[in-house]
Design a protein around this motif. Structure first.
Motif, PDB file in Angstrom:
ATOM      1  N   MET A 161       0.840  -1.207   0.000  1.00 58.53           N
ATOM      2  CA  MET A 161       0.000   0.000   0.000  1.00 58.53           C
ATOM      3  C   MET A 161       0.873   1.255   0.000  1.00 58.53           C
ATOM      4  N   TYR A 162       1.948   1.252   0.813  1.00 60.91           N
ATOM      5  CA  TYR A 162       2.825   2.423   0.862  1.00 60.91           C
ATOM      6  C   TYR A 162       3.502   2.652  -0.488  1.00 60.91           C
ATOM      7  N   VAL A 163       3.958   1.592  -1.121  1.00 65.45           N
ATOM      8  CA  VAL A 163       4.618   1.709  -2.428  1.00 65.45           C
ATOM      9  C   VAL A 163       3.648   2.262  -3.459  1.00 65.45           C
ATOM     10  N   ARG A 164       2.438   1.720  -3.488  1.00 59.24           N
ATOM     11  CA  ARG A 164       1.443   2.198  -4.468  1.00 59.24           C
ATOM     12  C   ARG A 164       1.072   3.654  -4.214  1.00 59.24           C
ATOM     13  N   CYS A 165       0.968   4.035  -2.958  1.00 57.01           N
ATOM     14  CA  CYS A 165       0.650   5.431  -2.635  1.00 57.01           C
ATOM     15  C   CYS A 165       1.762   6.369  -3.089  1.00 57.01           C
ATOM     16  N   ILE A 166       2.992   6.027  -2.757  1.00 58.61           N
ATOM     17  CA  ILE A 166       4.118   6.901  -3.109  1.00 58.61           C
ATOM     18  C   ILE A 166       4.218   7.091  -4.613  1.00 58.61           C
ATOM     19  N   GLU A 167       3.976   6.041  -5.382  1.00 57.45           N
ATOM     20  CA  GLU A 167       4.055   6.144  -6.841  1.00 57.45           C
ATOM     21  C   GLU A 167       3.032   7.118  -7.421  1.00 57.45           C
ATOM     22  N   ARG A 168       1.973   7.435  -6.651  1.00 57.12           N
ATOM     23  CA  ARG A 168       0.910   8.318  -7.132  1.00 57.12           C
ATOM     24  C   ARG A 168       0.863   9.643  -6.379  1.00 57.12           C
ATOM     25  N   GLY A 169       1.859   9.897  -5.525  1.00 50.29           N
ATOM     26  CA  GLY A 169       1.869  11.144  -4.764  1.00 50.29           C
ATOM     27  C   GLY A 169       0.844  11.162  -3.651  1.00 50.29           C
ATOM     28  N   LEU A 170       0.460   9.987  -3.179  1.00 49.49           N
ATOM     29  CA  LEU A 170      -0.572   9.861  -2.147  1.00 49.49           C
ATOM     30  C   LEU A 170       0.034   9.401  -0.824  1.00 49.49           C
ATOM     31  N   THR A 171      -0.802   9.366   0.192  1.00 45.98           N
ATOM     32  CA  THR A 171      -0.472   8.738   1.460  1.00 45.98           C
ATOM     33  C   THR A 171      -1.615   7.787   1.784  1.00 45.98           C
ATOM     34  N   ILE A 172      -1.439   6.986   2.818  1.00 51.54           N
ATOM     35  CA  ILE A 172      -2.541   6.104   3.203  1.00 51.54           C
ATOM     36  C   ILE A 172      -3.748   6.923   3.648  1.00 51.54           C
ATOM     37  N   PHE A 173      -3.521   8.157   4.079  1.00 51.81           N
ATOM     38  CA  PHE A 173      -4.607   9.015   4.553  1.00 51.81           C
ATOM     39  C   PHE A 173      -5.439   9.590   3.409  1.00 51.81           C
ATOM     40  N   ALA A 174      -4.978   9.438   2.175  1.00 50.92           N
ATOM     41  CA  ALA A 174      -5.725   9.892   1.009  1.00 50.92           C
ATOM     42  C   ALA A 174      -6.472   8.735   0.352  1.00 50.92           C
ATOM     43  N   ARG A 175      -6.311   7.534   0.871  1.00 50.65           N
ATOM     44  CA  ARG A 175      -6.970   6.344   0.342  1.00 50.65           C
ATOM     45  C   ARG A 175      -8.237   6.074   1.159  1.00 50.65           C
ATOM     46  N   PRO A 176      -9.164   5.298   0.625  1.00 49.45           N
ATOM     47  CA  PRO A 176     -10.393   4.992   1.368  1.00 49.45           C
ATOM     48  C   PRO A 176     -10.088   4.327   2.717  1.00 49.45           C
ATOM     49  N   VAL A 177     -10.809   4.747   3.735  1.00 48.94           N
ATOM     50  CA  VAL A 177     -10.590   4.240   5.087  1.00 48.94           C
ATOM     51  C   VAL A 177     -10.735   2.721   5.137  1.00 48.94           C
ATOM     52  N   ALA A 178     -11.708   2.194   4.426  1.00 48.32           N
ATOM     53  CA  ALA A 178     -11.947   0.746   4.457  1.00 48.32           C
ATOM     54  C   ALA A 178     -10.730  -0.043   3.981  1.00 48.32           C
ATOM     55  N   ARG A 179      -9.940   0.548   3.083  1.00 47.84           N
ATOM     56  CA  ARG A 179      -8.767  -0.161   2.546  1.00 47.84           C
ATOM     57  C   ARG A 179      -7.503   0.083   3.360  1.00 47.84           C
ATOM     58  N   THR A 180      -7.531   1.067   4.234  1.00 42.57           N
ATOM     59  CA  THR A 180      -6.305   1.443   4.957  1.00 42.57           C
ATOM     60  C   THR A 180      -6.472   1.451   6.470  1.00 42.57           C
ATOM     61  N   GLN A 181      -7.575   0.892   6.968  1.00 41.46           N
ATOM     62  CA  GLN A 181      -7.844   0.984   8.409  1.00 41.46           C
ATOM     63  C   GLN A 181      -6.716   0.388   9.246  1.00 41.46           C
ATOM     64  N   ALA A 182      -6.181  -0.762   8.855  1.00 37.64           N
ATOM     65  CA  ALA A 182      -5.098  -1.388   9.629  1.00 37.64           C
ATOM     66  C   ALA A 182      -3.882  -0.470   9.694  1.00 37.64           C
ATOM     67  N   ASP A 183      -3.577   0.198   8.589  1.00 36.14           N
ATOM     68  CA  ASP A 183      -2.430   1.107   8.562  1.00 36.14           C
ATOM     69  C   ASP A 183      -2.705   2.374   9.363  1.00 36.14           C
ATOM     70  N   ARG A 184      -3.896   2.902   9.252  1.00 35.03           N
ATOM     71  CA  ARG A 184      -4.271   4.086  10.037  1.00 35.03           C
ATOM     72  C   ARG A 184      -4.200   3.783  11.532  1.00 35.03           C
ATOM     73  N   ASP A 185      -4.620   2.577  11.904  1.00 33.07           N
ATOM     74  CA  ASP A 185      -4.545   2.180  13.312  1.00 33.07           C
ATOM     75  C   ASP A 185      -3.094   2.189  13.795  1.00 33.07           C
ATOM     76  N   GLN A 186      -2.177   1.721  12.955  1.00 29.52           N
ATOM     77  CA  GLN A 186      -0.763   1.735  13.345  1.00 29.52           C
ATOM     78  C   GLN A 186      -0.236   3.160  13.456  1.00 29.52           C
ATOM     79  N   TRP A 187      -0.687   4.043  12.595  1.00 31.67           N
ATOM     80  CA  TRP A 187      -0.243   5.433  12.632  1.00 31.67           C
ATOM     81  C   TRP A 187      -0.779   6.194  13.842  1.00 31.67           C
ATOM     82  N   SER A 188      -1.880   5.738  14.418  1.00 40.82           N
ATOM     83  CA  SER A 188      -2.491   6.509  15.505  1.00 40.82           C
ATOM     84  C   SER A 188      -1.537   6.687  16.684  1.00 40.82           C
ATOM     85  N   ALA A 189      -0.743   5.680  17.032  1.00 38.20           N
ATOM     86  CA  ALA A 189       0.202   5.818  18.151  1.00 38.20           C
ATOM     87  C   ALA A 189       1.292   6.839  17.821  1.00 38.20           C
ATOM     88  N   ILE A 190       1.731   6.852  16.580  1.00 36.39           N
ATOM     89  CA  ILE A 190       2.775   7.797  16.155  1.00 36.39           C
ATOM     90  C   ILE A 190       2.223   9.221  16.191  1.00 36.39           C
TER      91      ILE A 190
END
Length: 197
Positions: A161-190
């Motif tokens: 997901m990170y590789v695909r986002c970077i190739e398009r100038g995106l972040t996981i936060f610009a992707r649909p929540v349903a597809r990135t919830q696990a990653d967003r959960d990891q980012w919450s502590a940071i």
């Protein structure tokens, strides 16, 4: 290759999404973050880059409240001191390999000698990168960080997901929540660790 640009771009994206006036600066020779900014769709929240004044003076644009710097690996000596003098926080990405842990431990040992770190004016923490959730890499990194006294604030899983986002100038936060919830959960502590800043 440890994930500095991944952390920097996603952190800048999270801040911009939260309505912060953010700048992403790239001081690495590779210029990955600068290239990523060039790919970023105009419809997304603005992330600014350096202002270059006449005479080549580089500085954050006026009105910016948060600056995220993508720095080169292995900063030490004068370059590390310069980065610490400008920082309120340092997020140190670390992969679960003996080489990465050793390099990060050396950097942490040098950082602990700096008055801005010892006084708490600049906070430092490690983030585990490209963690395979089927392994004990998370535990290994937490044990290592605890042994050297380095705050450890979370892990980011190994995902394309990170590789695909970077190739398009995106972040996981610009992707649909349903597809990135696990990653967003990891980012919450940071993000929680950075929030007081």
């Amino acid at each position: 290759g440890v994930g500095k640009s991944t952390v920097a771009t996603n952190l800048a994206g999270a801040l911009a999404r939260a309505g912060r006036a953010v700048m992403l600066g790239d001081v690495d020779r590779q210029q990955s973050a600068r290239q990523w900014l060039g790919l970023r769709p105009a419809a997304l929240p603005v992330i600014q880059s350096w202002d270059v004044a006449p005479g080549g003076v580089v500085r954050p644009p006026k009105g910016v409240t948060h600056v995220v710097l993508d720095t080169p690996a292995g900063l030490q000596g004068h370059e590390l001191v310069r980065a610490v003098m400008c920082a309120d926080a340092i997020v140190m990405p670390v992969c679960d390999s003996a080489f990465d842990r050793d390099a990060a431990a050396q950097c942490w040992a040098e950082l602990q000698q700096h008055p801005r770190i010892t006084s708490g004016r600049c906070r430092v923490a490690a983030v585990g990168m490209r963690i395979d959730t089927r392994t004990r890499a998370d535990d290994t990194l937490q044990t290592w960080a605890r042994a050297i006294g380095l705050p450890f604030i979370g892990v980011l899983r190994d995902t394309k997901m990170y590789v695909r986002c970077i190739e398009r100038g995106l972040t996981i936060f610009a992707r649909p929540v349903a597809r990135t919830q696990a990653d967003r959960d990891q980012w919450s502590a940071i993000l929680d660790w950075l929030d007081p800043l």
